[in-house]
Enzyme design. Sequence first.
Site, PDB file in Angstrom:
ATOM      1  N   TYR A 102      22.573  49.841  43.476  1.00 49.27           N
ATOM      2  CA  TYR A 102      22.915  50.700  44.645  1.00 49.27           C
ATOM      3  C   TYR A 102      22.268  50.463  45.846  1.00 49.27           C
ATOM      4  O   TYR A 102      22.612  50.812  47.085  1.00 49.27           O
ATOM      5  CB  TYR A 102      22.727  52.266  43.923  1.00 49.27           C
ATOM      6  CG  TYR A 102      23.879  52.506  42.912  1.00 49.27           C
ATOM      7  CD1 TYR A 102      23.756  52.261  41.684  1.00 49.27           C
ATOM      8  CD2 TYR A 102      25.258  52.674  43.464  1.00 49.27           C
ATOM      9  CE1 TYR A 102      24.521  52.298  40.697  1.00 49.27           C
ATOM     10  CE2 TYR A 102      26.180  53.037  42.391  1.00 49.27           C
ATOM     11  CZ  TYR A 102      25.783  52.827  41.041  1.00 49.27           C
ATOM     12  OH  TYR A 102      26.773  52.905  40.146  1.00 49.27           O
ATOM     13  N   GLN A 149      36.957  59.173  46.449  1.00 45.41           N
ATOM     14  CA  GLN A 149      36.173  58.616  45.497  1.00 45.41           C
ATOM     15  C   GLN A 149      35.225  57.749  45.776  1.00 45.41           C
ATOM     16  O   GLN A 149      34.488  57.118  45.059  1.00 45.41           O
ATOM     17  CB  GLN A 149      37.173  57.564  44.504  1.00 45.41           C
ATOM     18  CG  GLN A 149      38.292  58.507  43.878  1.00 45.41           C
ATOM     19  CD  GLN A 149      39.521  57.891  43.054  1.00 45.41           C
ATOM     20  OE1 GLN A 149      39.265  57.328  41.971  1.00 45.41           O
ATOM     21  NE2 GLN A 149      40.523  57.304  44.057  1.00 45.41           N
ATOM     22  N   ASN A 150      35.292  57.466  47.166  1.00 42.14           N
ATOM     23  CA  ASN A 150      34.195  56.576  47.779  1.00 42.14           C
ATOM     24  C   ASN A 150      32.891  57.132  47.943  1.00 42.14           C
ATOM     25  O   ASN A 150      32.683  58.386  48.002  1.00 42.14           O
ATOM     26  CB  ASN A 150      34.610  56.049  49.091  1.00 42.14           C
ATOM     27  CG  ASN A 150      35.992  55.304  49.040  1.00 42.14           C
ATOM     28  OD1 ASN A 150      36.634  54.969  48.009  1.00 42.14           O
ATOM     29  ND2 ASN A 150      36.789  55.677  50.103  1.00 42.14           N
ATOM     30  N   VAL A 151      32.034  56.445  47.744  1.00 40.03           N
ATOM     31  CA  VAL A 151      30.487  56.896  47.833  1.00 40.03           C
ATOM     32  C   VAL A 151      29.814  56.599  49.148  1.00 40.03           C
ATOM     33  O   VAL A 151      28.874  56.840  49.523  1.00 40.03           O
ATOM     34  CB  VAL A 151      29.480  56.377  46.819  1.00 40.03           C
ATOM     35  CG1 VAL A 151      30.230  56.935  45.423  1.00 40.03           C
ATOM     36  CG2 VAL A 151      29.482  54.829  46.401  1.00 40.03           C
ATOM     37  N   ASP A 152      30.802  55.644  49.761  1.00 43.95           N
ATOM     38  CA  ASP A 152      30.163  55.481  51.257  1.00 43.95           C
ATOM     39  C   ASP A 152      30.343  56.864  52.280  1.00 43.95           C
ATOM     40  O   ASP A 152      30.876  58.022  51.849  1.00 43.95           O
ATOM     41  CB  ASP A 152      30.973  54.380  51.886  1.00 43.95           C
ATOM     42  CG  ASP A 152      32.488  54.522  52.296  1.00 43.95           C
ATOM     43  OD1 ASP A 152      33.173  53.739  51.804  1.00 43.95           O
ATOM     44  OD2 ASP A 152      32.797  55.639  52.806  1.00 43.95           O
ATOM     45  N   HIS A 211      32.605  61.236  43.285  1.00 45.75           N
ATOM     46  CA  HIS A 211      32.080  60.016  42.609  1.00 45.75           C
ATOM     47  C   HIS A 211      30.397  60.018  43.157  1.00 45.75           C
ATOM     48  O   HIS A 211      29.813  59.129  42.681  1.00 45.75           O
ATOM     49  CB  HIS A 211      32.758  58.864  42.376  1.00 45.75           C
ATOM     50  CG  HIS A 211      33.700  58.845  41.472  1.00 45.75           C
ATOM     51  ND1 HIS A 211      34.730  57.741  41.629  1.00 45.75           N
ATOM     52  CD2 HIS A 211      34.388  59.833  40.869  1.00 45.75           C
ATOM     53  CE1 HIS A 211      35.914  58.303  41.103  1.00 45.75           C
ATOM     54  NE2 HIS A 211      35.565  59.728  40.471  1.00 45.75           N
ATOM     55  N   GLY A 225      44.616  53.970  49.630  1.00 46.01           N
ATOM     56  CA  GLY A 225      44.011  53.159  48.949  1.00 46.01           C
ATOM     57  C   GLY A 225      43.000  53.221  47.620  1.00 46.01           C
ATOM     58  O   GLY A 225      41.751  53.090  47.585  1.00 46.01           O
ATOM     59  N   THR A 226      44.031  53.880  46.638  1.00 42.66           N
ATOM     60  CA  THR A 226      43.159  53.775  45.379  1.00 42.66           C
ATOM     61  C   THR A 226      44.238  53.159  44.230  1.00 42.66           C
ATOM     62  O   THR A 226      45.466  53.716  44.371  1.00 42.66           O
ATOM     63  CB  THR A 226      42.805  55.251  44.747  1.00 42.66           C
ATOM     64  OG1 THR A 226      42.294  55.130  43.687  1.00 42.66           O
ATOM     65  CG2 THR A 226      43.907  56.129  45.308  1.00 42.66           C
ATOM     66  N   SER A 227      43.606  52.711  43.533  1.00 42.15           N
ATOM     67  CA  SER A 227      44.645  52.054  42.187  1.00 42.15           C
ATOM     68  C   SER A 227      45.207  53.193  41.297  1.00 42.15           C
ATOM     69  O   SER A 227      45.634  52.967  40.442  1.00 42.15           O
ATOM     70  CB  SER A 227      44.010  50.867  41.547  1.00 42.15           C
ATOM     71  OG  SER A 227      42.849  51.288  40.972  1.00 42.15           O
TER      72      SER A 227
HETATM   73  N1  APR Z   1      44.339  49.539  52.874  1.00 44.69           N
HETATM   74  C1  APR Z   1      44.396  50.329  51.833  1.00 44.69           C
HETATM   75  N2  APR Z   1      44.297  50.161  50.719  1.00 44.69           N
HETATM   76  C2  APR Z   1      43.787  48.849  50.277  1.00 44.69           C
HETATM   77  C3  APR Z   1      43.504  47.680  51.109  1.00 44.69           C
HETATM   78  C4  APR Z   1      43.493  48.303  52.739  1.00 44.69           C
HETATM   79  N3  APR Z   1      43.149  47.358  53.453  1.00 44.69           N
HETATM   80  N4  APR Z   1      43.084  46.924  50.558  1.00 44.69           N
HETATM   81  C5  APR Z   1      42.959  47.127  49.193  1.00 44.69           C
HETATM   82  N5  APR Z   1      43.686  48.306  49.057  1.00 44.69           N
HETATM   83  C6  APR Z   1      44.057  49.068  47.824  1.00 44.69           C
HETATM   84  C7  APR Z   1      44.085  48.045  46.668  1.00 44.69           C
HETATM   85  O1  APR Z   1      45.583  47.812  46.721  1.00 44.69           O
HETATM   86  C8  APR Z   1      43.997  49.176  45.459  1.00 44.69           C
HETATM   87  O2  APR Z   1      45.053  49.919  45.146  1.00 44.69           O
HETATM   88  O3  APR Z   1      42.872  49.891  47.499  1.00 44.69           O
HETATM   89  C9  APR Z   1      42.853  50.121  46.072  1.00 44.69           C
HETATM   90  C10 APR Z   1      41.610  50.092  45.550  1.00 44.69           C
HETATM   91  O4  APR Z   1      41.423  50.154  43.910  1.00 44.69           O
HETATM   92  P1  APR Z   1      40.036  50.099  43.137  1.00 44.69           P
HETATM   93  O5  APR Z   1      39.525  49.044  43.667  1.00 44.69           O
HETATM   94  O6  APR Z   1      40.386  50.246  41.711  1.00 44.69           O
HETATM   95  O7  APR Z   1      39.403  51.341  43.794  1.00 44.69           O
HETATM   96  P2  APR Z   1      39.551  52.673  43.581  1.00 44.69           P
HETATM   97  O8  APR Z   1      40.767  53.057  43.171  1.00 44.69           O
HETATM   98  O9  APR Z   1      38.653  53.730  44.734  1.00 44.69           O
HETATM   99  O10 APR Z   1      38.452  52.996  42.182  1.00 44.69           O
HETATM  100  C11 APR Z   1      38.306  54.500  41.681  1.00 44.69           C
HETATM  101  O11 APR Z   1      36.790  53.386  40.001  1.00 44.69           O
HETATM  102  O12 APR Z   1      35.013  51.899  39.972  1.00 44.69           O
HETATM  103  C12 APR Z   1      35.324  53.142  40.071  1.00 44.69           C
HETATM  104  O13 APR Z   1      34.027  54.743  40.889  1.00 44.69           O
HETATM  105  C13 APR Z   1      34.711  53.920  41.135  1.00 44.69           C
HETATM  106  O14 APR Z   1      35.442  55.385  42.886  1.00 44.69           O
HETATM  107  C14 APR Z   1      35.764  53.994  42.164  1.00 44.69           C
HETATM  108  C15 APR Z   1      36.884  54.295  41.294  1.00 44.69           C
END
Ligand code: APR
Length: 228
Positions: free
Chosen positions: A54, A87-90, A105, A173-175
């Site tokens: 971190y 969900q971002n910590v930034d 988070h 931007g979240t999976s």
């Molecule tokens: N713009 C928008 N989305 C994007 C971009 C972009 N330029 N590049 C990638 N992505 C998408 C990817 O396609 C993916 O669907 O952002 C998503 C990122 O997914 P993850 O890496 O799984 O991140 P996240 O969903 O935020 O993870 C959730 O998991 O590890 C834990 O605590 C951590 O907060 C995090 C949580």
Amino acid sequence: MKKRLVVLTGAGMSAESGIATFRGAGGLWNNERVEDVATPEGFHRNPQKVLDFYNKRRKELFDVEPNEGHRILAELEEKFDVRIITQNVDNLHERGGSSNVIHLHGELMKVRSMGGKEEVFELTEDNLEIHVGDKCPKGYQLRPHIVWFGEPVPEIENAVKEVEKADIFLIIGTSMQVYPAAGLINYAPRDIPIYLIDPNQVLLHNDRVQVIQKGASEGMKEFVSLVE
Ligand code: APR
């Protein structure tokens, strides 16, 4: 009365600022083991390794800037009552100008004591690292103010309340793989539009979602053209 725009963001929101996502190519979880750096057990096993993970990410914050997606979101506050659940910590939503941000988070710039009232402290640019032995005034070890896997998500109730009152729900931007954050979509009122901005395919069991298959900055421009 401004319409309420509730936004759920993930690591992809900060990707264009140069911060790695977790599960994509080159993602954080491709280079680190979650169980080693993002669980209470990992911290107990090797606390300095976790603190260093971190410390490194915290220092990166000073090498990156909010991207256009963050800025467009902030500008939407003129026309909408915008509530961001991230969900971002930034701290890029705040630095991009957004004023209502819930961090599900935790936050990289904050640390908390591991005992007593678990007081939270904000770190400053000239004091960005914590180490084993760094204690709060009451003598408890300091830890990142981050929600690790397996820990409670104290802000989830506030987040649910925001989604239940949304007029528009936007996901960027979240999976949608980590709960309870991913479950927030189920609290969106039945009759409101839901949009999702992501350059890749996101597995969603929800056919109501209008997908904008673009990155955050370009996706936000398209979103604005659809809702303004
Ligand atoms: N713009 C928008 N989305 C994007 C971009 C972009 N330029 N590049 C990638 N992505 C998408 C990817 O396609 C993916 O669907 O952002 C998503 C990122 O997914 P993850 O890496 O799984 O991140 P996240 O969903 O935020 O993870 C959730 O998991 O590890 C834990 O605590 C951590 O907060 C995090 C949580």
